[in-house]
Design a protein around this motif. Sequence first.
Motif, PDB file in Angstrom:
ATOM      1  N   PRO A  11      30.719  35.381  34.773  1.00 17.78           N
ATOM      2  CA  PRO A  11      31.941  35.453  34.893  1.00 17.78           C
ATOM      3  C   PRO A  11      33.110  35.564  33.834  1.00 17.78           C
ATOM      4  O   PRO A  11      33.913  36.235  33.791  1.00 17.78           O
ATOM      5  CB  PRO A  11      31.990  34.254  36.164  1.00 17.78           C
ATOM      6  CG  PRO A  11      30.927  34.112  36.546  1.00 17.78           C
ATOM      7  CD  PRO A  11      29.957  34.184  35.341  1.00 17.78           C
ATOM      8  N   VAL A  12      32.929  34.643  32.985  1.00 16.41           N
ATOM      9  CA  VAL A  12      33.999  34.527  31.827  1.00 16.41           C
ATOM     10  C   VAL A  12      33.548  35.389  30.813  1.00 16.41           C
ATOM     11  O   VAL A  12      34.437  35.989  30.183  1.00 16.41           O
ATOM     12  CB  VAL A  12      33.777  33.086  31.281  1.00 16.41           C
ATOM     13  CG1 VAL A  12      34.685  32.941  29.803  1.00 16.41           C
ATOM     14  CG2 VAL A  12      34.130  31.822  32.167  1.00 16.41           C
ATOM     15  N   GLY A  13      32.513  35.742  30.489  1.00 18.06           N
ATOM     16  CA  GLY A  13      32.036  36.547  29.339  1.00 18.06           C
ATOM     17  C   GLY A  13      32.501  38.187  29.999  1.00 18.06           C
ATOM     18  O   GLY A  13      33.288  38.974  29.198  1.00 18.06           O
ATOM     19  N   THR A  14      32.321  38.298  31.184  1.00 23.64           N
ATOM     20  CA  THR A  14      32.745  39.691  31.715  1.00 23.64           C
ATOM     21  C   THR A  14      34.155  39.836  31.749  1.00 23.64           C
ATOM     22  O   THR A  14      34.816  40.864  31.408  1.00 23.64           O
ATOM     23  CB  THR A  14      32.148  39.805  33.186  1.00 23.64           C
ATOM     24  OG1 THR A  14      30.697  39.779  33.096  1.00 23.64           O
ATOM     25  CG2 THR A  14      32.413  41.265  33.853  1.00 23.64           C
ATOM     26  N   ALA A  15      34.806  38.643  32.260  1.00 25.43           N
ATOM     27  CA  ALA A  15      36.362  38.710  32.370  1.00 25.43           C
ATOM     28  C   ALA A  15      37.000  38.915  30.705  1.00 25.43           C
ATOM     29  O   ALA A  15      37.901  39.664  30.852  1.00 25.43           O
ATOM     30  CB  ALA A  15      36.824  37.365  32.982  1.00 25.43           C
ATOM     31  N   THR A  16      36.454  38.338  30.018  1.00 21.10           N
ATOM     32  CA  THR A  16      36.950  38.450  28.503  1.00 21.10           C
ATOM     33  C   THR A  16      36.921  39.859  28.004  1.00 21.10           C
ATOM     34  O   THR A  16      37.631  40.116  27.383  1.00 21.10           O
ATOM     35  CB  THR A  16      36.388  37.307  27.782  1.00 21.10           C
ATOM     36  OG1 THR A  16      36.651  35.916  28.389  1.00 21.10           O
ATOM     37  CG2 THR A  16      37.064  37.350  26.244  1.00 21.10           C
ATOM     38  N   ALA A  17      35.244  40.488  28.264  1.00 21.90           N
ATOM     39  CA  ALA A  17      35.307  41.713  27.604  1.00 21.90           C
ATOM     40  C   ALA A  17      36.074  42.710  28.248  1.00 21.90           C
ATOM     41  O   ALA A  17      36.663  43.657  27.519  1.00 21.90           O
ATOM     42  CB  ALA A  17      33.861  41.908  27.883  1.00 21.90           C
ATOM     43  N   THR A  18      36.328  42.626  29.628  1.00 22.05           N
ATOM     44  CA  THR A  18      37.001  43.662  30.394  1.00 22.05           C
ATOM     45  C   THR A  18      38.482  43.353  29.830  1.00 22.05           C
ATOM     46  O   THR A  18      39.100  44.369  29.606  1.00 22.05           O
ATOM     47  CB  THR A  18      37.019  43.439  31.846  1.00 22.05           C
ATOM     48  OG1 THR A  18      35.610  43.442  32.254  1.00 22.05           O
ATOM     49  CG2 THR A  18      37.788  44.394  32.554  1.00 22.05           C
ATOM     50  N   LEU A  19      39.190  42.306  29.727  1.00 22.55           N
ATOM     51  CA  LEU A  19      40.458  42.090  29.279  1.00 22.55           C
ATOM     52  C   LEU A  19      40.731  42.886  28.120  1.00 22.55           C
ATOM     53  O   LEU A  19      41.656  43.489  27.654  1.00 22.55           O
ATOM     54  CB  LEU A  19      40.640  40.575  29.150  1.00 22.55           C
ATOM     55  CG  LEU A  19      42.198  40.016  28.852  1.00 22.55           C
ATOM     56  CD1 LEU A  19      43.157  40.647  29.574  1.00 22.55           C
ATOM     57  CD2 LEU A  19      42.229  38.648  28.744  1.00 22.55           C
ATOM     58  N   LEU A  20      39.925  42.405  27.111  1.00 16.59           N
ATOM     59  CA  LEU A  20      39.773  43.012  25.677  1.00 16.59           C
ATOM     60  C   LEU A  20      39.821  44.517  25.677  1.00 16.59           C
ATOM     61  O   LEU A  20      40.410  45.374  24.948  1.00 16.59           O
ATOM     62  CB  LEU A  20      38.845  42.601  24.816  1.00 16.59           C
ATOM     63  CG  LEU A  20      39.008  40.939  24.403  1.00 16.59           C
ATOM     64  CD1 LEU A  20      37.841  40.371  23.787  1.00 16.59           C
ATOM     65  CD2 LEU A  20      40.173  40.993  23.194  1.00 16.59           C
ATOM     66  N   ALA A  21      38.844  45.134  26.215  1.00 16.00           N
ATOM     67  CA  ALA A  21      38.613  46.552  26.339  1.00 16.00           C
ATOM     68  C   ALA A  21      39.730  47.266  27.227  1.00 16.00           C
ATOM     69  O   ALA A  21      40.379  48.293  26.914  1.00 16.00           O
ATOM     70  CB  ALA A  21      37.268  46.685  27.292  1.00 16.00           C
ATOM     71  N   ASP A  22      40.390  46.564  28.039  1.00 13.81           N
ATOM     72  CA  ASP A  22      41.470  47.144  28.704  1.00 13.81           C
ATOM     73  C   ASP A  22      42.482  47.511  27.851  1.00 13.81           C
ATOM     74  O   ASP A  22      43.509  48.283  27.827  1.00 13.81           O
ATOM     75  CB  ASP A  22      41.783  46.626  29.877  1.00 13.81           C
ATOM     76  CG  ASP A  22      40.922  46.691  31.069  1.00 13.81           C
ATOM     77  OD1 ASP A  22      40.199  47.817  31.018  1.00 13.81           O
ATOM     78  OD2 ASP A  22      40.878  46.006  32.192  1.00 13.81           O
TER      79      ASP A  22
END
Length: 310
Positions: A11-22
């Motif tokens: 959950p944390v890694g996915t949220a962080t990756a998505t935030l940065l990619a967005d």
Amino acid sequence: MSTHVIVGAGPVGTATATLLADRGEHVRVITRRGTGPDHPGIERIAADASDAAALAEAGTGATALYNCANPPYNRWPLDWPPLAAAFLHAARTTGAVLITTGNLYVYGPPDGPMTEQHPLRPAGTKAGVRARMWEEALAAHEAGDLRTAEIRSSDYLGAGTQTLFSIAVLPKILAGKRAAVPADPDAPHTWTHVADVARMLVAIADDEHAWGRAWHTPSPAPASIRDLATAAAYLAAKPEPRLSALPAAMLWLGGLTDPIVREMRETQYQFRKPFVMDSTAATERFGIQPTPIEVGLKEMIAAPRVTVAR
């Protein structure tokens, strides 16, 4: 456009990756099987992050390296040391700032609200592992060998999270059944939304003046397990929750056959008494307002299956 390397797709890694990619960054997500969010800005890499050379190679050219990994709960003493050593090697080799997702285990049983200045008094093997990880990383930072910071949070809320509440209480509420929980259901407890952890990780990585110390993730006011259960039942249109405290002896017996339950004995203090984290410093510094508890509960109700542990 900067390159950011994230180890772990929970959950944390996915949220962080998505935030940065967005926001337009180039993101590499490293897991053993090459899993991760499906996003045009995210490159998914299959690698063993405990392989120091492989992690350093994957981190080539990165601005920041995020430790969002989480070995199986009962394997922390075995799996964390080589992982931690690999992260330090990769940070030294690549020059990327190392931002670690930590927790409150390092403080041991609290005698009041925990702040970032709280002394490290780890109680138990798992807590000791996490405390040593931070002490080694901080020593390397202070020696000028690398740059690092750690973000500490309490038990997670949000889709895909796994906590005592999501395992032992929420499924019973959704089924309209009584929940027996190894805790004082009325003890105040801090809960942290995974989206806020991601926002903190990114904010710290962006601010070199925030490195060299630990920060607490902005989190809402404490709420007891009963408070969460009552709110979840209301949101899911279920009957008033029925909770009972499971005696510690029952947890001990369960641990005879279940290794995960056995590991929970070490952290019973977190649920038998008030367990409150003060996140004032980060809220004031970065202006991050905590996600309301109800938002996390709605996400968990919509996706109740838990797959990744904190």
